[in-house]
Scaffold this motif. Sequence first.
Motif, PDB file in Angstrom:
ATOM      1  N   TYR A  86      63.549  22.934  24.356  1.00 35.50           N
ATOM      2  CA  TYR A  86      63.943  23.327  25.719  1.00 35.50           C
ATOM      3  C   TYR A  86      62.765  23.860  26.514  1.00 35.50           C
ATOM      4  O   TYR A  86      62.802  23.972  27.713  1.00 35.50           O
ATOM      5  N   ASP A 114      69.745  18.869  25.676  1.00 38.94           N
ATOM      6  CA  ASP A 114      71.200  19.064  25.542  1.00 38.94           C
ATOM      7  C   ASP A 114      71.802  17.893  24.782  1.00 38.94           C
ATOM      8  O   ASP A 114      72.571  18.058  23.825  1.00 38.94           O
ATOM      9  N   ARG A 164      72.491  25.469  27.706  1.00 40.94           N
ATOM     10  CA  ARG A 164      71.455  25.603  26.679  1.00 40.94           C
ATOM     11  C   ARG A 164      71.619  26.897  25.886  1.00 40.94           C
ATOM     12  O   ARG A 164      71.363  26.939  24.687  1.00 40.94           O
TER      13      ARG A 164
END
Lengths: 528, 400
Positions: free
Chosen positions: A128, A25, A90
Amino acid sequence: MDQSISRRASELLLQHERAIAVRTDRLFVRLMLSQWVAGIVLAVTVSPMAWAGTSSTPHAHVLTAVLLGGLITLVPVVTARRHPGTLLSRHSIAVGQALTSALLIHLSGGRIETHFHVFGSLAFLAFYRDWKVIVTASAVVALDHMARGIFWPQSVFGVFATSQWRWLEHAAWVLFEDIFLIHSCLHSWSEAQEIALRRATLEGTNEAIEAEVRTRTLELLASNTELQSQMSERAEAEMERDELTHQLMQAQKLEAVGQLAAGIAHEINTPTQFVGDNTRFLKESFHDLNPLLEKASRLAEAVCAGTATPLLGKEFQEGFDGADTAYLVTEVPRAIEQSLDGIERIRRIVLAMKEFSHPGVEGMTSIDINRAIASTITVATNEWKYVAEIQTDFDSTLPPVPCLPGEINQVILNVIVNAAHAIADALGDNKQSRGTIAICTRRDGDFAEIRISDTGTGIPVAVREKVFDPFFTTKEVGKGTGQGLSIAYAVVVKKHGGTLDFESAAGRGTTFVIRLPLAVKKAKDYAA
Amino acid sequence: MKRILFVDDEVNILHGLRRLLRSQRRVWDMSFVGSGEEALAMMATKPFDVLVTDMQMPGMNGAELLEHVQARHPRTVRIVLSGHSDMEACMHSVSGSHQFLSKPCDADALRAVVERACNLDRLLQAPRLREKLGAVVELPVVPRTYDALSRALAESEVDLQVVAGIVEQDIGIASKILQLVNSSYFGLRHEVVDLRQATAYLGVTTIKNLVLAFGMFRQIETRTLPARFSIDREQSHALLTARIASKLLNDKAASQQVFLAALLHDVGKLVLATHLVDDYESVAAAQDVSGRPSYRIETELLGISHAYIGAYLLGLWGMPYSIVEAVAHHHAPRRVLHQTEFGLLAATHVADALASEQNGDLVRCGELDEAYLDDLGVLNRLPAWRKLAAEAAESSNDAA
């Protein structure tokens, strides 16, 4: 255990996932802000102004870059700031990043090279390690390409007209990348899972080990405490046992004294009876003789004065005959003799009692052990005289023996009384005969040895080992507490450092051997 | 001449006794032997009137000798002269002997005991009865009294007063306690005739031992008693007589002594009913026919009355002579000569008669010898005594 490990593993995984999400992030926050700036720079550089005649206004692209770019960038950035690491942040970043690609493509006038930004973005989003993010971003890219490819191809492909299916080709390439990225995500996910599990297991093991260590430590502490309390308990028990032994010894002593007292009373009562009878006889005899003496005196006077008459002589003769003189002449000396004998017996037993009990003597004293044994035999007379005779063979050269006289006498008494009981058992109903108790003393090196043999029943093989056990007795109830030999053992062995053994032959008798050291050992505990 | 046998393993004791008793040699034919075996051998050759034996001897001990003599020569009076000082030995010898003396024994006491034992046959001339009575060493006890005594003794704190109260209600227990306390074991210098005093002398522990440990008292088996005999009636008559008698004499010591004499005055009846059942039955049958006092019928049929039987037994056991005398002559007090004042015998005589009157038992009633009372100068007190007797009977009934 397994459940707790898997629970811990998923916890760890969640942490890991969140940490990656937060980190990514943050990365995207910076990336997107810089992309916004880059977009604005690009727009300003490529088409800073739109000219309509002489008047110029900033080109629409610049505005788009500032405003739309701001919108596209700030929504996910703010979300990511507000809720870092969340699904929402996200996915909004994924959407934002895909839209940024679209914006940049548009700003570059649909240059095909700018499309590489899409691939780069997807690759970044793969950070991620969540395939769904890639799906979201890809879907946005695909939809964007589809919409613009159909309605505004120039914005996306840099041409005014193109196949309305071109977006599909682009999407296919994106899908192509996605396959690897998603695969990589899944792989990394499963790796992370494995690592988490391994870590959880490790943690569990560590914890188990630590728990074990803690338990062991506690146990050690507890056992230490217990050991300490046991040690003090043991010390207490030992003190109690000593006290008990002491009390038992006193009780046994009292028992022996009580038993002896009855016997001694009997031994004293008998001579007292005949001494009394004899004395009474002597008194009466003298009373009878008195008139005769008077007559004799008168007769003597008359003879001296020359006035003696046959009548006077006859009178005396009659008195002499009537006074039973012949009987008195033989009996009076016997009565005196037997009375003296009786008094000697009483004197002896009283003296022996004094010697036996040794009042006032505490601690080690050197004594003539032969004499001590003789006294003990005397005080115990009533215990043995009906069943046995005692033969003694004392070594007169035996040096004085250092001992606790009262307690050694007690030991000898116990052994003699046991011998008498064993002989009584052996005699059974044959009351005419008597057994023998033989007692001899001698010196054996540094020891004085006392052997006390009886012709009794002997000690059965089965009980030989228990003879010195406290409370072990084969005697009927009331005839003994079973303490005698156990105490004898304690006295001879523990208090004097001597030995107490026996030899026994069933049916023929037993010999007890008491050995006492002739030299005092200072180290011994002589506490009475 | 009376024959007396002395047994002791200590030869000096025998020498001493022989010298001490030499003065009796013209009236006593004395033998001295050193063991139980010799004693039995000698007794087999000629009868002896009195046996004086030691207890602890090698070979046959005193207890065994006593047992043999009791079985083979029951007429011989058995006296123990023991050097033992423990209670247990004393108990054992008391159970087999008539009297117990302990060494060292006072010369006069020894002589007196042997002499009295020798003279006992004056009370009881019938050899058959003497043989029977010689075997009697105790009187059976009424079960109810025995239970009460056992219970009282089992209390955690025994009340001596309660025990004494029970003791003085039972002829069997009272006589045994008295025999014991007057045996020389206790070394008392005077005769004890007060049951409460005797109980106190013996103490709770000894009485407990007697009753519970040594089983000294045998309970009467009521089913073996003759049908005409009621132990309860005898017991209550004895107790009432004792209570009345103790009120007749003012002197405290005398009143205790007369209580005892009166309590035991019919011991002979108990002995007849428990040990001479056939004789008891024949007397009772004759009494049913003629309705005359039992002692007269007994004298006719047995040659002796229950009064003399009781007295003989008490004498055998060494009871104080005054009590033996009162028991022997309680029906015919005039037989004892030279009485000038109202004493033990007279009071027992009067109390027996008055107690019988109270029970309306005119058959039993020893006829009151009013002439005798007149001679003693107490006849005028008779009405007052009757009142006393009535009161005593009433309080006895209340108590029952």
